[in-house]
Design a protein around this motif. Sequence first.
Motif, PDB file in Angstrom:
ATOM      1  N   PRO A  58      36.394  44.935  42.039  1.00 36.39           N
ATOM      2  CA  PRO A  58      37.798  45.120  42.408  1.00 36.39           C
ATOM      3  C   PRO A  58      38.287  44.025  43.351  1.00 36.39           C
ATOM      4  N   ALA A  59      39.567  43.735  43.266  1.00 34.35           N
ATOM      5  CA  ALA A  59      40.178  42.758  44.163  1.00 34.35           C
ATOM      6  C   ALA A  59      40.438  43.381  45.528  1.00 34.35           C
ATOM      7  N   VAL A  60      40.766  44.668  45.527  1.00 30.47           N
ATOM      8  CA  VAL A  60      41.118  45.393  46.751  1.00 30.47           C
ATOM      9  C   VAL A  60      40.360  46.713  46.773  1.00 30.47           C
ATOM     10  N   ALA A  61      39.918  47.103  47.972  1.00 31.25           N
ATOM     11  CA  ALA A  61      39.306  48.414  48.166  1.00 31.25           C
ATOM     12  C   ALA A  61      40.096  49.141  49.250  1.00 31.25           C
ATOM     13  N   VAL A  62      40.610  50.315  48.912  1.00 28.00           N
ATOM     14  CA  VAL A  62      41.309  51.172  49.869  1.00 28.00           C
ATOM     15  C   VAL A  62      40.298  52.234  50.282  1.00 28.00           C
ATOM     16  N   VAL A  63      39.884  52.183  51.557  1.00 30.38           N
ATOM     17  CA  VAL A  63      38.752  52.972  52.029  1.00 30.38           C
ATOM     18  C   VAL A  63      39.202  54.016  53.045  1.00 30.38           C
ATOM     19  N   ASP A  64      38.782  55.254  52.829  1.00 34.91           N
ATOM     20  CA  ASP A  64      38.960  56.318  53.821  1.00 34.91           C
ATOM     21  C   ASP A  64      37.894  56.123  54.891  1.00 34.91           C
ATOM     22  N   LEU A  65      38.292  56.090  56.138  1.00 33.42           N
ATOM     23  CA  LEU A  65      37.346  55.838  57.222  1.00 33.42           C
ATOM     24  C   LEU A  65      36.269  56.918  57.298  1.00 33.42           C
ATOM     25  N   SER A  66      36.630  58.155  57.019  1.00 38.39           N
ATOM     26  CA  SER A  66      35.644  59.242  57.025  1.00 38.39           C
ATOM     27  C   SER A  66      35.335  59.654  55.595  1.00 38.39           C
ATOM     28  N   ILE A  93      41.435  47.621  52.733  1.00 37.80           N
ATOM     29  CA  ILE A  93      42.514  48.306  53.443  1.00 37.80           C
ATOM     30  C   ILE A  93      41.973  49.680  53.838  1.00 37.80           C
ATOM     31  N   VAL A  94      42.037  49.999  55.118  1.00 34.39           N
ATOM     32  CA  VAL A  94      41.571  51.297  55.588  1.00 34.39           C
ATOM     33  C   VAL A  94      42.763  52.242  55.628  1.00 34.39           C
ATOM     34  N   LEU A  95      42.587  53.399  55.017  1.00 33.76           N
ATOM     35  CA  LEU A  95      43.597  54.453  55.000  1.00 33.76           C
ATOM     36  C   LEU A  95      42.914  55.698  55.534  1.00 33.76           C
ATOM     37  N   THR A  96      43.351  56.180  56.700  1.00 33.27           N
ATOM     38  CA  THR A  96      42.584  57.232  57.346  1.00 33.27           C
ATOM     39  C   THR A  96      43.433  58.215  58.135  1.00 33.27           C
ATOM     40  N   GLN A 102      40.984  52.573  68.682  1.00 31.67           N
ATOM     41  CA  GLN A 102      39.553  52.250  68.720  1.00 31.67           C
ATOM     42  C   GLN A 102      39.009  52.069  67.309  1.00 31.67           C
ATOM     43  N   TYR A 103      39.326  52.991  66.410  1.00 29.89           N
ATOM     44  CA  TYR A 103      38.833  52.877  65.035  1.00 29.89           C
ATOM     45  C   TYR A 103      39.488  51.719  64.298  1.00 29.89           C
ATOM     46  N   GLY A 104      40.761  51.471  64.585  1.00 29.03           N
ATOM     47  CA  GLY A 104      41.437  50.341  63.977  1.00 29.03           C
ATOM     48  C   GLY A 104      40.790  49.025  64.368  1.00 29.03           C
ATOM     49  N   ILE A 105      40.462  48.893  65.643  1.00 29.70           N
ATOM     50  CA  ILE A 105      39.799  47.678  66.131  1.00 29.70           C
ATOM     51  C   ILE A 105      38.425  47.532  65.487  1.00 29.70           C
ATOM     52  N   GLN A 106      37.681  48.635  65.410  1.00 32.04           N
ATOM     53  CA  GLN A 106      36.349  48.579  64.795  1.00 32.04           C
ATOM     54  C   GLN A 106      36.451  48.218  63.313  1.00 32.04           C
ATOM     55  N   ALA A 107      37.433  48.779  62.617  1.00 31.21           N
ATOM     56  CA  ALA A 107      37.597  48.482  61.189  1.00 31.21           C
ATOM     57  C   ALA A 107      37.942  47.014  60.981  1.00 31.21           C
ATOM     58  N   MET A 108      38.812  46.480  61.818  1.00 28.78           N
ATOM     59  CA  MET A 108      39.171  45.065  61.705  1.00 28.78           C
ATOM     60  C   MET A 108      37.970  44.194  62.058  1.00 28.78           C
ATOM     61  N   HIS A 109      37.181  44.618  63.032  1.00 28.28           N
ATOM     62  CA  HIS A 109      35.978  43.871  63.406  1.00 28.28           C
ATOM     63  C   HIS A 109      34.978  43.828  62.243  1.00 28.28           C
ATOM     64  N   GLN A 110      34.930  44.899  61.449  1.00 22.35           N
ATOM     65  CA  GLN A 110      34.048  44.942  60.281  1.00 22.35           C
ATOM     66  C   GLN A 110      34.581  44.100  59.126  1.00 22.35           C
ATOM     67  N   ALA A 112      38.041  44.636  57.769  1.00 18.97           N
ATOM     68  CA  ALA A 112      39.207  45.213  57.097  1.00 18.97           C
ATOM     69  C   ALA A 112      40.435  44.356  57.373  1.00 18.97           C
ATOM     70  N   ALA A 113      41.315  44.253  56.391  1.00 21.00           N
ATOM     71  CA  ALA A 113      42.537  43.466  56.538  1.00 21.00           C
ATOM     72  C   ALA A 113      43.663  44.289  57.150  1.00 21.00           C
ATOM     73  N   SER A 114      43.666  45.600  56.867  1.00 23.22           N
ATOM     74  CA  SER A 114      44.744  46.473  57.334  1.00 23.22           C
ATOM     75  C   SER A 114      44.181  47.846  57.670  1.00 23.22           C
ATOM     76  N   PHE A 115      44.890  48.542  58.540  1.00 20.83           N
ATOM     77  CA  PHE A 115      44.481  49.869  58.998  1.00 20.83           C
ATOM     78  C   PHE A 115      45.725  50.748  59.003  1.00 20.83           C
ATOM     79  N   LEU A 116      45.773  51.719  58.091  1.00 22.83           N
ATOM     80  CA  LEU A 116      46.928  52.610  57.964  1.00 22.83           C
ATOM     81  C   LEU A 116      46.528  54.057  58.208  1.00 22.83           C
ATOM     82  N   GLN A 117      47.437  54.805  58.824  1.00 28.00           N
ATOM     83  CA  GLN A 117      47.211  56.227  59.035  1.00 28.00           C
ATOM     84  C   GLN A 117      47.762  57.030  57.866  1.00 28.00           C
ATOM     85  N   LYS A 118      47.064  58.129  57.553  1.00 29.84           N
ATOM     86  CA  LYS A 118      47.561  59.078  56.555  1.00 29.84           C
ATOM     87  C   LYS A 118      48.538  60.014  57.251  1.00 29.84           C
ATOM     88  N   PRO A 119      49.551  60.474  56.575  1.00 30.39           N
ATOM     89  CA  PRO A 119      50.005  59.971  55.277  1.00 30.39           C
ATOM     90  C   PRO A 119      50.700  58.624  55.457  1.00 30.39           C
TER      91      PRO A 119
END
Length: 148
Positions: A58-66, A93-96, A102-110, A112-119
């Motif tokens: 895949p070109a893009v992966a939309v990942v649930d943090l949990s 892209i993290v969708l969580t 804190q989790y956004g910073i950790q995801a970007m450090h890993q 991730a290009a973007s960090f979005l909250q659900k919904p």
Amino acid sequence: MSDELNLKFGNQTVLFADDDEVATNSLIRALKRHGAEFNTLHVKTANSAIQTQKEHTPAVAVVDLSIDESIGPESGLSLIGKLLENDPSVRVIVLTGHGSEQYGIQAMHQGAASFLQKPTHAEHLLALIRDGIVYSHLRRLYRELSVS
């Protein structure tokens, strides 16, 4: 956008890695209503995400943090690293529901290009996915040209 990019755009795949099947399917339908022209795959576990990535690139992966509720956000953070290790050109892209800074910073450090909250708004996610597809395409093209 050029016709060539549009043609490739329609052939790209986006991987959704989220254990909530109902919510993910609803989100995919909303993306399609807003003009999404890419292929979608949905998996519910981190192991399935890795296997699907190997099979479909895949070109893009939309990942649930949990993605694994028993482990929590660490499961998604680990998955981000594995996806990028397997293919550095994939855009994550993290969708969580865990929307703390804190989790956004950790995801970007890993990586991730973007960090979005659900919904999230489908239009916003669609724009990020389209950007990710272009980014991934360019990274893969660069890699091909560098090898030649």
